[in-house]
Design a protein around this motif. Sequence first.
Motif, mmCIF file in Angstrom:
data_model
loop_
_atom_site.group_PDB
_atom_site.id
_atom_site.type_symbol
_atom_site.label_atom_id
_atom_site.label_comp_id
_atom_site.label_asym_id
_atom_site.label_seq_id
_atom_site.Cartn_x
_atom_site.Cartn_y
_atom_site.Cartn_z
ATOM 1 N N ARG A 93 0.817 -1.107 -0.038
ATOM 2 C CA ARG A 93 0.126 0.052 0.008
ATOM 3 C C ARG A 93 0.769 1.227 0.064
ATOM 4 N N ASP A 94 1.965 1.426 1.036
ATOM 5 C CA ASP A 94 2.624 2.373 0.972
ATOM 6 C C ASP A 94 3.776 2.653 0.108
ATOM 7 N N LYS A 95 4.317 1.275 -0.594
ATOM 8 C CA LYS A 95 5.346 1.458 -1.563
ATOM 9 C C LYS A 95 6.537 1.876 -0.947
ATOM 10 N N VAL A 96 6.884 1.348 0.028
ATOM 11 C CA VAL A 96 8.220 1.816 0.727
ATOM 12 C C VAL A 96 9.436 1.116 0.085
ATOM 13 N N ASN A 97 10.373 1.878 0.063
ATOM 14 C CA ASN A 97 11.709 1.704 -0.620
ATOM 15 C C ASN A 97 12.797 0.939 0.031
ATOM 16 N N VAL A 98 12.551 0.734 1.229
ATOM 17 C CA VAL A 98 13.308 0.238 2.297
ATOM 18 C C VAL A 98 12.738 -0.183 3.537
ATOM 19 N N VAL A 99 12.944 -1.437 4.107
ATOM 20 C CA VAL A 99 12.464 -1.898 5.322
ATOM 21 C C VAL A 99 13.809 -1.919 6.251
ATOM 22 N N ALA A 100 13.331 -1.492 7.366
ATOM 23 C CA ALA A 100 14.710 -1.301 8.240
ATOM 24 C C ALA A 100 14.222 -1.390 9.621
ATOM 25 N N GLY A 101 15.215 -1.736 10.679
ATOM 26 C CA GLY A 101 14.790 -1.712 12.128
ATOM 27 C C GLY A 101 15.212 -3.076 12.516
ATOM 28 N N LEU A 102 13.825 -3.669 13.274
ATOM 29 C CA LEU A 102 14.215 -5.208 13.519
ATOM 30 C C LEU A 102 14.893 -5.428 14.743
ATOM 31 N N VAL A 103 14.277 -5.561 15.655
ATOM 32 C CA VAL A 103 15.076 -5.918 17.129
ATOM 33 C C VAL A 103 15.134 -7.439 17.221
ATOM 34 N N TYR A 104 14.076 -8.317 17.236
ATOM 35 C CA TYR A 104 14.185 -9.647 17.415
ATOM 36 C C TYR A 104 14.569 -10.469 16.058
ATOM 37 N N SER A 105 15.204 -11.685 16.394
ATOM 38 C CA SER A 105 15.155 -12.496 15.286
ATOM 39 C C SER A 105 13.989 -13.191 14.613
ATOM 40 N N THR A 120 12.395 -5.595 -2.321
ATOM 41 C CA THR A 120 12.719 -4.455 -1.562
ATOM 42 C C THR A 120 14.091 -4.604 -0.549
ATOM 43 N N PHE A 121 14.864 -3.674 -0.317
ATOM 44 C CA PHE A 121 16.068 -3.740 0.544
ATOM 45 C C PHE A 121 15.608 -3.923 2.193
ATOM 46 N N LEU A 122 16.264 -4.895 2.743
ATOM 47 C CA LEU A 122 15.737 -5.028 4.248
ATOM 48 C C LEU A 122 17.230 -4.825 5.140
ATOM 49 N N ILE A 123 17.132 -4.006 6.026
ATOM 50 C CA ILE A 123 18.110 -3.305 6.525
ATOM 51 C C ILE A 123 17.961 -3.839 8.317
ATOM 52 N N SER A 124 18.604 -4.767 8.713
ATOM 53 C CA SER A 124 18.260 -5.033 9.986
ATOM 54 C C SER A 124 19.303 -4.204 10.872
#
Length: 392
Positions: A93-105, A120-124
């Motif tokens: 819906r929001d068409k994010v370019n990057v997903v980031a964050g993520l505390v827990y495995s 989409t790029f995923l940055i932990s």
Amino acid sequence: MNRRALLGTAAAATFSGAMPGLVRAQAPGIKVGFVATLSGAGAALGTQLRDGWLLAVKHLDGKLGGLPAETLVIDDELKPDVAVTKVRAALERDKVNVVAGLVYSNILQAVFRPVTESGTFLISANAGPSTFAGRGCNPLFFTTSYQNDQVHATMGQVAQDEGYKRVFVMVPNYQAGKDAAAGFKSRFKGEVVDEIYVPLTQLDFSTELAKIAAAKPDAIFTFMPGALGVNLVRQYRQAGLASTPFLSSFTVDESTLPAQGEAALGFYTAANWAPDFPNEVSRRFVRDFEAAYGYVPGTYAAQAYDAAMLVDDGVKQAGGRLADKAALRAAMEKPGFTSVRGNFRMGANHYPVQDFYLCKVAKRPDGKLATETVRKVLSEDTDPYAAECRMR
């Protein structure tokens, strides 16, 4: 300072845990879905992660790679199914370019495929399970933290260096806990007198503390993030076990110390960064973070700060061309920004190659508790799974 103000010229962030995307960007730019645990037992960790990211965006004048940045903050509620639902909405819906964050495995593992399969790029900024460090590595996945084993292996090396012969191991029963035990044992060559796995929601450790007292180990090693660590430290001190060295990772740190108080004084942790690092980037980060939020930043915040800097540097090197995934990937594989850690580079599996330290809880002159560097333990350390990665 108001947290919303820290978004600078970016659009708005959703702090309430509602579905992201309620506020739309007013101009073309980069949109980031930032996933953090902001409710429940892990909220203190997610708050650190979020605030570190937002401070970086503030330092970058509300931009990433020169593009106006919008951060959509997503509360995963420490529930994998909830995280997947919210992340899919951010992607579709929001068409994010990057997903980031993520505390827990376990949250990272849940959202990994939906994000990467969407291109989409995923940055932990924190979770770094072995799952994606070796054969499961992915060209769209990067982490600015560590591979889970590494921090725990650092404490295993400390136990070895100190000459401990018998150590009691206690960790939570999920992927990061298993990685913690494996990491510690990879460098500790003495006897593990007992190895206990507890539920991720456990808050009463009376049974386990009785077992520790009976076993009389030379030291204990534990990894208990968030509320688990708060309760364990308090109960450990109350049980009269403080004379047994308390070696830990992510158990006594800046996210838990405000609640643990002086019960944590003198306890040890392993880390890739501490608030007393002397380099100027780190000093500015700590100074501005405390001024903005009123509490001491820990590794969660520092790693999230670096995650934003990694994205900024990558987009900048790619000339702002978000659609050029090959250029973005190549740029993030050879980052040019200066980390709060100083010594930092990206490994072949997109996990950092970096130094690790023994730290100790101490009271600062201003009365606040913080971890302080004792000594460097590992230099330019590469995680043990990197050789198995065959990046496509």
